[in-house]
Enzyme design. Structure first.
Site, PDB file in Angstrom:
ATOM      1  N   ARG A  68       0.845  -1.186   0.000  1.00  0.00           N
ATOM      2  CA  ARG A  68       0.000   0.000   0.000  1.00  0.00           C
ATOM      3  C   ARG A  68       0.888   1.246   0.000  1.00  0.00           C
ATOM      4  NH1 ARG A  68      -3.717   2.712   4.761  1.00  0.00           N
ATOM      5  NH2 ARG A  68      -4.810   4.174   3.375  1.00  0.00           N
ATOM      6  N   HIS A  69       0.395   2.314  -0.604  1.00  0.00           N
ATOM      7  CA  HIS A  69       1.136   3.582  -0.620  1.00  0.00           C
ATOM      8  C   HIS A  69       1.443   4.057   0.797  1.00  0.00           C
ATOM      9  CE1 HIS A  69      -2.468   5.695   0.713  1.00  0.00           C
ATOM     10  NE2 HIS A  69      -3.145   5.042  -0.216  1.00  0.00           N
ATOM     11  N   GLY A  70       2.349   5.017   0.914  1.00  0.00           N
ATOM     12  CA  GLY A  70       2.731   5.553   2.209  1.00  0.00           C
ATOM     13  C   GLY A  70       1.736   6.579   2.744  1.00  0.00           C
ATOM     14  N   GLY A 337      -0.301  -0.315  -4.567  1.00  0.00           N
ATOM     15  CA  GLY A 337      -1.688   0.095  -4.723  1.00  0.00           C
ATOM     16  C   GLY A 337      -2.245   0.709  -3.454  1.00  0.00           C
ATOM     17  N   ALA A 380       1.606   2.000   4.102  1.00  0.00           N
ATOM     18  CA  ALA A 380       2.787   1.186   3.759  1.00  0.00           C
ATOM     19  C   ALA A 380       2.609  -0.282   4.098  1.00  0.00           C
ATOM     20  CB  ALA A 380       4.057   1.735   4.423  1.00  0.00           C
TER      21      ALA A 380
END
Length: 451
Positions: A68-70, A337, A380
């Site tokens: 996952r994005h930060g 994602g 994250a």
């Protein structure tokens, strides 16, 4: 007066923030809440989490990582809710006896703007850089200097700006760990894999646009647990109870979560909530994710069929025998994602499914639930599929947020034989037809509520 406010601030801090409510922010949680040892050493790596059998000679040959994005700014809808809450607080005269708490909160100024709209923050880039460096230290043969220098790491991301920024920061971390000064931002955007839910009519019409699909969420929002927290927070703010809606209560909770994730500090808004309050609000967030993205409706997880098949095709390719003349497969595949990407896949794999589903009526029976998005999909968050070449054949280990997790039905080993994993998911490998599930007989109908 300033000194009095300072003393009141100390009092509120010691009286009300005596527990870590940061562990209850659902998908808006810091990664460090899941792995608190990283607060002391952000590059700490525990090599014992890699657990091929000690009775065989094994070496890692591939890792597929879904990340996952930060940490990010609030999305525009949350910014507007925060602004509405801020305006309410400043427009309402405090009720008698509560002005001192209002004085503390008035030390905060609205600084979020619509154009932030979910973009990655500096802390989010650091989340990705540090994760990349830790994974490189954990799996140097797959993500270390040699594969990075040769450009043999596949990188895909969602088209959302926060994901593109995250994949770039991840590459920076890999290059930094490999002592390479130049970063070649080579990655590919693939929404068909990482946002497949958007092109699944069965999901969009049956769940996302279907008000009844989240009936349990709406019932809990209007129930006694949430009403108790809302009344208590309204009293602390000196507001009439009716003026603090459930949505504004959640906005105050999110304010605390955003400022902890973005600035690593407890804002004045955090002082409004104790641990009991935070657990109630966390449950409301988990209900939403369970019924909208995870086990609540079958189509939620089936919308991730393309991603499931992509990961297993990649693992198949990495694990198959090769002639000496054939090029070896890519050692690593990094897919970046959203929480909405990870949760359906984890549900499809059969993970974090409690015996009794969370509902509006069983809050007190759910305190020990495994489905807690604060622990599963913080910023994250990551799911690693580590493939080993072993004497008895390829083996596969699953790690979630750098912690070993066993495959459902294969409880005896951390890294079972890959053929046994494939057998356990044979029904999905042979089925899980995205077109059939999303566009076929079920497409556009109400959600399947059988759990």
């Amino acid at each position: 007066m300033f000194f009095l406010h300072f003393l009141l601030h100390i009092f509120v801090t010691s009286a009300d923030v005596n527990v870590n409510i940061g562990a209850h922010f659902g998908t808006k949680s810091r990664y460090e809440e899941v792995n608190p040892h990283l607060l002391a050493d952000i590059l700490a790596v525990n090599h014992s989490i890699l657990r091929p059998p000690t009775t065989e000679r094994c070496s890692p040959v591939h890792v597929s990582a879904l990340v996952r994005h930060g940490s990010r700014y609030p999305t525009v809808n949350n910014v507007r809710a925060i602004r509405k809450l801020s305006d309410l607080l400043r427009s309402q005269r405090p009720q008698e006896g509560t002005a001192w708490r209002r004085d503390i909160l008035e030390g905060w100024r609205m600084w979020y703007t619509d154009d932030m709209d979910g973009e990655l923050v500096h802390k989010g880039r650091e989340d990705m850089r540090h994760l990349a460096r830790r994974l490189s230290l954990l799996l140097p043969s797959l993500l270390g200097e040699e594969p990075v220098r040769r450009g043999r790491v596949q990188l895909l991301s969602s088209s959302k700006h926060r994901c593109v920024s995250s994949v770039e920061a991840f590459q920076e971390g890999l290059h930094l760990q490999a002592h390479l000064s130049h970063v070649d931002y080579s990655h590919r955007v693939d929404d068909q894999l990482l946002r497949s839910f958007e092109r699944c009519p069965g999901y969009v019409e049956g769940v996302e646009k279907n008000h009844t699909a989240l009936a349990e969420v709406h019932k809990f929002r209007d129930g006694q647990e949430m009403d108790g927290v809302r009344t208590k927070v309204a009293d602390k703010l000196g507001l009439p109870g009716h003026s603090l809606t459930a949505d504004l209560l959640e906005a105050a909770f999110f304010l605390c979560s955003y400022e902890l994730a973005i600035k690593s500090q407890h804002s004045p808004w955090c002082f409004l909530f104790d641990q009991d309050d935070a657990q109630v609000l966390e449950y409301k967030l988990d209900l939403k994710q369970y019924w909208k993205r995870a086990h609540g409706h079958a189509i939620n997880s089936l919308s991730s069929c393309p991603l499931f098949h992509h990961i297993f095709r990649t693992l198949d390719k990495a694990g198959r025998p090769r002639r000496s003349s054939e090029a070896s497969p890519e050692p690593a595949s990094i897919l970046i994602g959203h929480a909405e990407t990870l949760l359906p896949l984890l549900a499809l794999l059969g993970l974090y499914k409690d015996q009794a589903p969370p509902t509006a009526d069983n809050y007190h029976a759910q305190h020990g639930r495994t489905f807690r998005t604060s622990k599963i999909v913080p910023y994250a968050a990551n799911v690693l599929f580590v493939l080993y070449d072993c004497q008895r054949g390829p083996r596969l280990q699953l790690l979630v947020n750098e912690t070993p997790v066993r495959f459902p039905g294969l409880w005896a080993e951390d890294a079972p034989l890959y053929r046994d994993v494939r057998a356990a998911y044979r029904h999905l490998l042979d089925g899980c037809d995205f077109h059939k599930e999303c566009h076929g007989a079920h497409g556009g109908r109400g959600p399947n509520t059988e759990l």
